[in-house]
Design a protein around this motif. Structure first.
Motif, PDB file in Angstrom:
ATOM      1  N   SER A  15      15.451  -4.295  -9.776  1.00  0.00           N
ATOM      2  CA  SER A  15      14.081  -4.653  -9.399  1.00  0.00           C
ATOM      3  C   SER A  15      13.940  -4.566  -7.889  1.00  0.00           C
ATOM      4  O   SER A  15      14.755  -5.129  -7.149  1.00  0.00           O
ATOM      5  N   VAL A  16      12.917  -3.854  -7.439  1.00  0.00           N
ATOM      6  CA  VAL A  16      12.669  -3.649  -6.014  1.00  0.00           C
ATOM      7  C   VAL A  16      11.178  -3.810  -5.767  1.00  0.00           C
ATOM      8  O   VAL A  16      10.361  -3.314  -6.551  1.00  0.00           O
ATOM      9  N   TRP A  17      10.814  -4.494  -4.691  1.00  0.00           N
ATOM     10  CA  TRP A  17       9.397  -4.647  -4.360  1.00  0.00           C
ATOM     11  C   TRP A  17       8.772  -3.316  -4.005  1.00  0.00           C
ATOM     12  O   TRP A  17       9.423  -2.420  -3.462  1.00  0.00           O
ATOM     13  N   GLN A  18       7.496  -3.199  -4.309  1.00  0.00           N
ATOM     14  CA  GLN A  18       6.739  -2.049  -3.845  1.00  0.00           C
ATOM     15  C   GLN A  18       6.455  -2.246  -2.364  1.00  0.00           C
ATOM     16  O   GLN A  18       6.330  -3.374  -1.926  1.00  0.00           O
ATOM     17  N   PRO A  19       6.378  -1.243  -1.578  1.00  0.00           N
ATOM     18  CA  PRO A  19       6.392   0.177  -1.907  1.00  0.00           C
ATOM     19  C   PRO A  19       7.796   0.782  -1.933  1.00  0.00           C
ATOM     20  O   PRO A  19       7.960   1.971  -2.146  1.00  0.00           O
ATOM     21  N   TRP A  20       8.818  -0.060  -1.727  1.00  0.00           N
ATOM     22  CA  TRP A  20      10.194   0.456  -1.640  1.00  0.00           C
ATOM     23  C   TRP A  20      10.627   1.119  -2.943  1.00  0.00           C
ATOM     24  O   TRP A  20      11.336   2.130  -2.921  1.00  0.00           O
ATOM     25  N   ALA A  21      10.197   0.577  -4.095  1.00  0.00           N
ATOM     26  CA  ALA A  21      10.585   1.164  -5.387  1.00  0.00           C
ATOM     27  C   ALA A  21      10.101   2.610  -5.500  1.00  0.00           C
ATOM     28  O   ALA A  21      10.840   3.491  -5.928  1.00  0.00           O
ATOM     29  N   ILE A  44      19.987   4.833 -12.588  1.00  0.00           N
ATOM     30  CA  ILE A  44      19.476   3.489 -12.846  1.00  0.00           C
ATOM     31  C   ILE A  44      17.981   3.559 -13.136  1.00  0.00           C
ATOM     32  O   ILE A  44      17.311   4.533 -12.800  1.00  0.00           O
ATOM     33  N   LEU A  45      17.481   2.535 -13.775  1.00  0.00           N
ATOM     34  CA  LEU A  45      16.049   2.341 -13.936  1.00  0.00           C
ATOM     35  C   LEU A  45      15.582   1.506 -12.755  1.00  0.00           C
ATOM     36  O   LEU A  45      16.254   0.564 -12.351  1.00  0.00           O
ATOM     37  N   ILE A  46      14.433   1.831 -12.193  1.00  0.00           N
ATOM     38  CA  ILE A  46      13.896   1.060 -11.082  1.00  0.00           C
ATOM     39  C   ILE A  46      12.673   0.302 -11.570  1.00  0.00           C
ATOM     40  O   ILE A  46      11.715   0.897 -12.056  1.00  0.00           O
ATOM     41  N   CYS A  47      12.721  -1.002 -11.455  1.00  0.00           N
ATOM     42  CA  CYS A  47      11.600  -1.853 -11.826  1.00  0.00           C
ATOM     43  C   CYS A  47      10.818  -2.154 -10.549  1.00  0.00           C
ATOM     44  O   CYS A  47      11.355  -2.702  -9.593  1.00  0.00           O
ATOM     45  N   ALA A  48       9.554  -1.771 -10.515  1.00  0.00           N
ATOM     46  CA  ALA A  48       8.722  -1.981  -9.334  1.00  0.00           C
ATOM     47  C   ALA A  48       8.068  -3.363  -9.420  1.00  0.00           C
ATOM     48  O   ALA A  48       7.152  -3.582 -10.192  1.00  0.00           O
ATOM     49  N   ALA A  49       8.580  -4.289  -8.625  1.00  0.00           N
ATOM     50  CA  ALA A  49       8.021  -5.630  -8.571  1.00  0.00           C
ATOM     51  C   ALA A  49       6.855  -5.649  -7.586  1.00  0.00           C
ATOM     52  O   ALA A  49       6.889  -4.972  -6.562  1.00  0.00           O
ATOM     53  N   LYS A  50       5.823  -6.401  -7.888  1.00  0.00           N
ATOM     54  CA  LYS A  50       4.620  -6.401  -7.058  1.00  0.00           C
ATOM     55  C   LYS A  50       4.761  -7.383  -5.894  1.00  0.00           C
ATOM     56  O   LYS A  50       5.168  -8.523  -6.066  1.00  0.00           O
ATOM     57  N   LYS A  51       4.429  -6.901  -4.721  1.00  0.00           N
ATOM     58  CA  LYS A  51       4.387  -7.737  -3.527  1.00  0.00           C
ATOM     59  C   LYS A  51       3.413  -7.088  -2.556  1.00  0.00           C
ATOM     60  O   LYS A  51       3.424  -5.874  -2.370  1.00  0.00           O
ATOM     61  N   ARG A  52       2.567  -7.878  -1.945  1.00  0.00           N
ATOM     62  CA  ARG A  52       1.597  -7.354  -0.997  1.00  0.00           C
ATOM     63  C   ARG A  52       2.332  -6.850   0.245  1.00  0.00           C
ATOM     64  O   ARG A  52       3.183  -7.527   0.798  1.00  0.00           O
ATOM     65  N   ILE A  53       1.998  -5.644   0.678  1.00  0.00           N
ATOM     66  CA  ILE A  53       2.643  -5.044   1.846  1.00  0.00           C
ATOM     67  C   ILE A  53       1.998  -5.575   3.127  1.00  0.00           C
ATOM     68  O   ILE A  53       0.779  -5.742   3.193  1.00  0.00           O
ATOM     69  N   THR A  54       2.824  -5.848   4.133  1.00  0.00           N
ATOM     70  CA  THR A  54       2.304  -6.321   5.420  1.00  0.00           C
ATOM     71  C   THR A  54       1.894  -5.121   6.281  1.00  0.00           C
ATOM     72  O   THR A  54       2.326  -4.000   6.047  1.00  0.00           O
ATOM     73  N   ASP A  55       1.064  -5.366   7.276  1.00  0.00           N
ATOM     74  CA  ASP A  55       0.658  -4.305   8.191  1.00  0.00           C
ATOM     75  C   ASP A  55       1.871  -3.708   8.898  1.00  0.00           C
ATOM     76  O   ASP A  55       1.952  -2.500   9.097  1.00  0.00           O
TER      77      ASP A  55
END
Length: 74
Positions: A15-21, A44-55
């Motif tokens: 599991s990796v936060w977006q946008p890194w996933a 591997i399977l990549i699970c895109a976890a949601k997180k608001r991206i900072t500026d």
């Protein structure tokens, strides 16, 4: 990393936060570091976890992607 199992196969997942996933999946981000070790190597399977991206992260991503595009053209 977790293991997902269906009836015939076992998959490793991360599991990796977006946008890194998305960047990992597209080949723009080659390394993901964790504070635990694993001997697993392979797909591997990549699970895109949601997180608001900072500026700040957005600016960093733009800069890195622009560098990649310039290097790919050279």
């Amino acid at each position: 990393m977790s293991l997902l199992t269906n009836r015939t196969e076992t998959f490793a997942a991360l599991s990796v936060w977006q946008p890194w996933a998305s960047l990992i999946a597209q080949g723009h981000k080659e390394y993901e570091t964790r504070n635990w070790a694993t001997n697993y190597r392979g797909e591997i399977l990549i699970c895109a976890a949601k997180k608001r991206i900072t500026d700040q992260s957005y600016d960093y991503l733009n800069c890195q992607l622009k560098k990649r595009r310039c290097e790919a053209k050279a």
